[in-house]
Design an enzyme around this catalytic site. Structure first.
Site, short mmCIF file in Angstrom:
data_model
loop_
_atom_site.label_atom_id
_atom_site.label_comp_id
_atom_site.label_asym_id
_atom_site.label_seq_id
_atom_site.Cartn_x
_atom_site.Cartn_y
_atom_site.Cartn_z
N CYS A 1 -61.79 -1.91 20.19
CA CYS A 1 -61.36 -1.01 21.25
C CYS A 1 -61.62 -1.61 22.62
CB CYS A 1 -62.11 0.32 21.13
SG CYS A 1 -61.51 1.32 19.78
N ARG B 1 -57.16 3.65 12.82
CA ARG B 1 -58.25 2.69 12.65
C ARG B 1 -59.54 3.38 12.22
NH1 ARG B 1 -60.00 0.02 17.45
NH2 ARG B 1 -61.62 -0.46 15.97
N ASP C 1 -68.97 7.59 21.62
CA ASP C 1 -67.69 7.71 20.92
C ASP C 1 -67.11 9.13 20.99
OD1 ASP C 1 -67.69 4.98 19.62
OD2 ASP C 1 -69.64 5.79 19.12
N ARG D 1 -67.70 -5.57 26.58
CA ARG D 1 -68.12 -5.86 25.21
C ARG D 1 -68.52 -7.33 25.01
NH1 ARG D 1 -65.38 -2.10 20.88
NH2 ARG D 1 -67.57 -1.84 20.35
N LYS E 1 -66.87 4.93 9.02
CA LYS E 1 -66.31 3.62 9.39
C LYS E 1 -67.42 2.64 9.78
CE LYS E 1 -64.49 2.93 13.73
NZ LYS E 1 -65.09 1.76 14.36
N ASN E 2 -68.30 3.09 10.68
CA ASN E 2 -69.28 2.15 11.23
C ASN E 2 -70.44 1.86 10.27
OD1 ASN E 2 -67.69 1.79 13.44
ND2 ASN E 2 -68.84 3.20 14.76
N1 EPU Z 1 -74.10 -5.36 24.73
C1 EPU Z 1 -74.41 -6.47 25.47
N2 EPU Z 1 -74.36 -7.69 24.87
C2 EPU Z 1 -74.02 -7.84 23.56
C3 EPU Z 1 -73.71 -6.70 22.79
C4 EPU Z 1 -73.76 -5.46 23.42
O1 EPU Z 1 -74.71 -6.39 26.65
O2 EPU Z 1 -74.02 -8.98 23.08
C5 EPU Z 1 -74.13 -4.03 25.37
C6 EPU Z 1 -72.73 -3.42 25.45
O3 EPU Z 1 -72.01 -3.90 26.56
C7 EPU Z 1 -73.05 -1.96 25.54
C8 EPU Z 1 -74.33 -1.82 24.73
O4 EPU Z 1 -74.84 -3.13 24.55
O5 EPU Z 1 -73.31 -1.60 26.88
C9 EPU Z 1 -74.15 -1.17 23.41
O6 EPU Z 1 -73.06 -1.73 22.71
P1 EPU Z 1 -73.15 -1.98 21.16
O7 EPU Z 1 -73.33 -3.44 20.92
O8 EPU Z 1 -74.10 -1.03 20.52
O9 EPU Z 1 -71.73 -1.61 20.67
P2 EPU Z 1 -71.16 -2.18 19.37
O10 EPU Z 1 -72.28 -2.48 18.44
O11 EPU Z 1 -70.19 -3.23 19.69
C10 EPU Z 1 -70.97 0.01 17.96
C11 EPU Z 1 -69.82 0.76 17.35
C12 EPU Z 1 -69.00 1.43 18.44
C13 EPU Z 1 -69.92 2.35 19.25
C14 EPU Z 1 -71.13 1.57 19.78
C15 EPU Z 1 -72.15 2.44 20.49
C16 EPU Z 1 -69.27 -0.56 15.42
C17 EPU Z 1 -68.29 -1.44 14.75
N3 EPU Z 1 -68.96 -0.16 16.63
O12 EPU Z 1 -70.36 -0.95 18.82
O13 EPU Z 1 -68.01 2.19 17.78
O14 EPU Z 1 -69.20 2.89 20.32
O15 EPU Z 1 -71.81 0.88 18.69
O16 EPU Z 1 -72.69 3.35 19.59
O17 EPU Z 1 -70.27 -0.19 14.82
C18 EPU Z 1 -65.93 3.22 17.51
O18 EPU Z 1 -66.29 3.53 16.36
O19 EPU Z 1 -64.89 3.67 18.05
C19 EPU Z 1 -66.75 2.31 18.30
C20 EPU Z 1 -66.30 1.71 19.40
#
Ligand code: EPU
Length: 420
Positions: free
Chosen positions: A120, A401, A308, A125, A25-26
């Site tokens: 989620c 999802r 995750d 976030r 998915k990701n």
């Molecule tokens: N963060 C910030 N500011 C930002 C963005 C992120 O402070 O602008 C912080 C977040 O609060 C968090 C950390 O950075 O503490 C890491 O978050 P990240 O941005 O890596 O999460 P994401 O990119 O939104 C992806 C996956 C998630 C997975 C996380 C961590 C996708 C679409 N989503 O999310 O997947 O949990 O990386 O590996 O790629 C899932 O598949 O169920 C899922 C939630």
């Protein structure tokens, strides 16, 4: 509203046979978004048939991209000369991955508007890393009531240090860099294999990205890319979920089509919990041991233990002898599901937003539960398999999802589960 009805094994080990892993998915969601970097067309193969992929297709259609489902998990994306700049509010709000479109769309058009992305509910976030990064690349930000608008004449390559190792931010700016003028240097990048997979795809189509998979990525702006074919890599989170289910209920379960090298944090932890696994080329075989041992779990950016899989693993810890600490370091809202496990009988204490203690082993009893998000939903399904009696997991949608037809695939290896 659809739910899953699970008849628990009451601790018996019954899952047997071959459980294939689908495309990630990701990874696929980012390859879909990358279509915007192309002149005419991309083809994506091995796409999992899940809600999020279909939603991303709809958002792309809203930008003018023609999406064709060729069957057999293959989609063709025909990219128009002029791509829209407004990400559909309602859809983008329910899909966190929609944020990665901002990079290619802004870089291509000099304009993008988008709502705060949803997905989620696992913490605050924020998107500050994205907004700050685009400003550094020369974009101006306007915040409206329900959306953000970014504009620029063109994005200029610059150096960006990410304050957190964010997977989607790394992917977004890597893609933005492809159409930016000059060189973009990204520091403190996330290192997930999905990022390297995306970079490999873009490079094979003419991009110049170096360092993906490390903490520093350098992108040389090359302009619009040629045609490309992306074959979606195996889903390490699905494989990890299946490993945990196998460690609890497996009687020689073979998880195939996976990449064991992406799962070391999970296999290492399971081995420490007393699970015997056999790792081969593209497969992992697993059987549940007579008893499991308590292990402490600390989530970490890749290659550490994935956030995750924290909730599914916590279910395993309820069945492990002794006291385990669960320490969630990535998100701050990812322990609430433990209250439902407690209602099933788990002996657990939530210490604060990041830590919980689980005491085991304890018998779980089937219940009716609402899946709050994708991975906690999978954890409830796992708990339902282990428990005595029947469980109903509502909001099947949340599990759909990320896991394609999970009930059919688990039923094929012996689970008593159906969609109602
Ligand atoms: N963060 C910030 N500011 C930002 C963005 C992120 O402070 O602008 C912080 C977040 O609060 C968090 C950390 O950075 O503490 C890491 O978050 P990240 O941005 O890596 O999460 P994401 O990119 O939104 C992806 C996956 C998630 C997975 C996380 C961590 C996708 C679409 N989503 O999310 O997947 O949990 O990386 O590996 O790629 C899932 O598949 O169920 C899922 C939630």
């Amino acid at each position: 509203m659809e739910s899953f009805l699970v008849k628990g094994f009451g601790g018996r080990k019954k899952l047997k046979g071959v459980l294939p892993v689908m495309g990630a998915k990701n990874a696929v969601l980012k390859a879909q978004a990358a279509g915007i970097l192309f002149k005419d067309e991309i083809i994506i193969e091995n796409a999992p048939f899940i809600e999020d992929v279909l939603k991303m297709n709809e958002i792309l259609s809203g930008l003018g991209v023609m999406v064709e489902d060729m069957g057999e998990r293959t989609f063709v994306f025909k990219i128009p000369k002029s791509v829209g700049g407004d990400l559909s509010g309602e859809l983008a709000k329910t899909l966190r991955a929609s944020i990665v479109l901002t990079g290619p769309v802004l870089a291509r058009n000099g304009y993008v508007s988008f709502p705060h992305p949803g997905g989620c509910v696992i913490g605050k976030r924020p998107i500050d890393i994205f907004l700050d990064g685009f400003k550094k690349m020369g974009a101006k930000l306007k915040t409206k009531k329900n959306s953000y608008v970014l504009e620029c004449e063109y994005l200029k390559g610059t150096e960006i240090f990410f304050k957190a190792q964010s997977m989607t931010a790394t992917e977004t700016f890597m893609m933005a860099g492809v159409l930016a003028k000059g060189i973009t240097i990204l520091k403190n990048c996330a290192c997930e294999p999905e990022i390297s997979s995306l970079a490999g795809f873009l490079n094979s189509c003419g991009a110049d990205i170096k360092g993906a998979g490390t903490h520093t990525i350098i992108v040389k702006g090359t302009g619009l890319l040629k045609k490309g074919i992306y074959r979606t890599m195996p889903d390490r989170l699905e494989a990890g979920s299946f490993l945990i289910i196998g460690a609890l209920c497996g009687k020689d379960l073979k998880i195939t089509g996976c990449e064991p090298a992406h799962l070391e944090a999970v296999t290492d932890l399971l081995i420490r919990a007393g699970v015997k696994i056999k790792i081969g080329d593209g497969f992992i075989s697993i059987s549940a041991p007579a008893s499991l041992m308590a292990v402490d779990l600390k989530t970490h950016e890749y290659p550490g233990f994935p956030t995750d899989l924290q909730a599914p693993l916590a279910v395993l810890l309820t069945q492990s002898t002794g006291k385990s600490l669960v320490f969630e370091t990535v998100f701050e809202g990812r322990l609430d599901y433990i209250n439902d496990l407690k209602r099933m009988g788990a002996d657990a204490v939530i210490c604060d937003q990041h830590r919980a203690i689980i005491n085991g082993p304890i018998k779980l009893t089937g219940r009716v539960m609402d899946s709050p998000d994708l991975r906690a939903g999978l954890a409830f399904l796992t708990a339902g398999l282990v428990a005595d009696g029947e469980s109903v997991i509502n909001n099947a949608y949340n599990i759909d999802r990320g896991y394609e037809k999970i009930e059919e695939r688990l039923a094929a290896v012996g689970a008593e589960i159906k969609r109602i």
